[in-house]
Design a protein around this motif. Structure first.
Motif, PDB file in Angstrom:
ATOM      1  N   PRO A   1       0.820  -1.207   0.000  1.00 26.17           N
ATOM      2  CA  PRO A   1       0.000   0.000   0.000  1.00 26.17           C
ATOM      3  C   PRO A   1       0.859   1.263   0.000  1.00 26.17           C
ATOM      4  O   PRO A   1       2.023   1.234   0.394  1.00 26.17           O
ATOM      5  N   ARG A   2       0.262   2.338  -0.442  1.00 25.63           N
ATOM      6  CA  ARG A   2       0.944   3.636  -0.443  1.00 25.63           C
ATOM      7  C   ARG A   2       1.412   3.966   0.969  1.00 25.63           C
ATOM      8  O   ARG A   2       0.698   3.744   1.936  1.00 25.63           O
TER       9      ARG A   2
ATOM     10  N   TYR B   1       0.619   4.674   7.156  1.00 28.21           N
ATOM     11  CA  TYR B   1      -0.343   4.312   6.124  1.00 28.21           C
ATOM     12  C   TYR B   1      -1.713   4.888   6.438  1.00 28.21           C
ATOM     13  O   TYR B   1      -2.149   4.846   7.590  1.00 28.21           O
TER      14      TYR B   1
ATOM     15  N   ASP C   1      -5.852   4.170   1.832  1.00 23.58           N
ATOM     16  CA  ASP C   1      -4.842   3.669   0.898  1.00 23.58           C
ATOM     17  C   ASP C   1      -4.674   2.157   1.025  1.00 23.58           C
ATOM     18  O   ASP C   1      -4.479   1.461   0.025  1.00 23.58           O
TER      19      ASP C   1
ATOM     20  N   TRP D   1      -5.503  -0.405  -1.972  1.00 25.44           N
ATOM     21  CA  TRP D   1      -4.501  -1.373  -2.410  1.00 25.44           C
ATOM     22  C   TRP D   1      -5.079  -2.792  -2.388  1.00 25.44           C
ATOM     23  O   TRP D   1      -4.842  -3.567  -3.325  1.00 25.44           O
TER      24      TRP D   1
ATOM     25  N   GLU E   1      -7.070  -3.334  -5.436  1.00 25.42           N
ATOM     26  CA  GLU E   1      -6.210  -3.472  -6.625  1.00 25.42           C
ATOM     27  C   GLU E   1      -5.647  -4.876  -6.748  1.00 25.42           C
ATOM     28  O   GLU E   1      -5.523  -5.403  -7.843  1.00 25.42           O
TER      29      GLU E   1
END
Length: 79
Positions: free
Chosen positions: A53-54, A65, A69, A73, A76
């Protein structure tokens, strides 16, 4: 006579509350690893390879985090 708004009368406590309400809650690596049921070293490896994750860096030793985000993730990488 000038018209005053609430903002003209903010106290230090009000300003602090407005700032903290606007900030996202940032999770530590340990919290994210626990939520994802992986080890912190796995999360570190993902971070190093750009696969996780970002991440936001508060300092070189403080990755954080945002929950949104991490959830994005997960969407995704879902099969």
């Amino acid at each position: 006579m000038s018209k005053h708004t609430r903002r003209d009368h903010l106290t230090v406590a009000d300003s602090h509350e407005e700032i903290t309400d606007a900030l996202p809650i940032l999770w530590t690596s340990r919290e994210v690893a626990e939520a994802l049921k992986v080890t912190p070293s796995t999360l570190c490896r993902w971070r190093a390879t750009g696969k996780g994750p970002r991440v936001y860096w508060l300092s070189p030793d403080s990755p954080r985090y945002r929950r949104s985000d991490v959830l994005a993730w997960l969407e995704e990488v879902a099969a």
